[in-house]
Design a protein around this motif. Structure first.
Motif, PDB file in Angstrom:
ATOM      1  N   ILE A 143       0.872  -1.175   0.000  1.00 26.49           N
ATOM      2  CA  ILE A 143       0.000   0.000   0.000  1.00 26.49           C
ATOM      3  C   ILE A 143       0.905   1.219   0.000  1.00 26.49           C
ATOM      4  N   SER A 171      -6.772  -2.355   1.660  1.00 29.49           N
ATOM      5  CA  SER A 171      -6.150  -3.486   2.367  1.00 29.49           C
ATOM      6  C   SER A 171      -7.117  -4.632   2.637  1.00 29.49           C
ATOM      7  N   ASN A 187      -6.692  -6.140   6.013  1.00 28.26           N
ATOM      8  CA  ASN A 187      -5.445  -6.846   6.332  1.00 28.26           C
ATOM      9  C   ASN A 187      -4.395  -5.818   6.764  1.00 28.26           C
ATOM     10  N   LEU A 229      -0.262  -5.975   5.722  1.00 33.99           N
ATOM     11  CA  LEU A 229       0.367  -5.526   4.485  1.00 33.99           C
ATOM     12  C   LEU A 229       1.346  -4.389   4.780  1.00 33.99           C
ATOM     13  N   PHE A 241      -1.653  -0.878  11.163  1.00 34.23           N
ATOM     14  CA  PHE A 241      -0.520  -1.166  10.283  1.00 34.23           C
ATOM     15  C   PHE A 241       0.770  -0.954  11.068  1.00 34.23           C
TER      16      PHE A 241
END
Length: 143
Positions: A64, A97, A100, A103, A130
């Motif tokens: 990302i 995402s 998720n 990532l 994240f």
């Protein structure tokens, strides 16, 4: 009895310390309330520059990328967002995402981008969980 004390040349003087203690405590409370406890420090920050570009093998297939331009506008995987609000960025990151948070994320910001925009991007990534966060750096130009 009063005459006896005066005859001997001594008179007992009593000093009342209660008003003095009250004034001192009032001053202590005043100084505690009016004192600023934040620490204003100045620090020189040298931003990093990259000596070599990463190889394609070092980058995972799914990544990302959040880009911040000079005006503070956000782009998620090269798609512009409608505004620069935190909730808009969080929604876009959640959508890209698919929930998720494992990532990896790369934040690339223009050198003239507002610091608040970069902090907003980092805040959105942190709120969504994240933890594989990378800040992109540019190679220094050759003279």
């Amino acid at each position: 009895m009063l005459l006896e004390r005066r005859r001997h040349g001594r008179e007992d003087l009593n000093i009342n310390l209660t008003p003095l203690i009250d004034v001192i405590l009032t001053l202590i409370i005043f100084f505690m309330v009016s004192t600023r406890f934040n620490r204003d420090t100045q620090m020189q920050v040298n931003l990093p520059t990259a000596g070599a570009a990463p190889t394609e093998a070092a980058l995972p297939a799914e990544i990302i990328e959040v880009t911040v331009d000079a005006a503070g506008n956000f782009f998620v995987n090269a798609k512009p967002l409608v505004n620069s609000q935190l909730n808009t960025l969080k929604s876009a990151l959640q959508e890209v995402s698919n929930g998720n948070a494992e990532l990896p994320m790369v934040i690339s910001a223009d050198g003239k981008a507002p610091y608040q925009a970069v902090a907003t991007a980092m805040d959105a990534a942190g709120q969504l969980g994240f933890h594989k966060l990378t800040m992109a750096a540019q190679s220094p130009s050759e003279p």
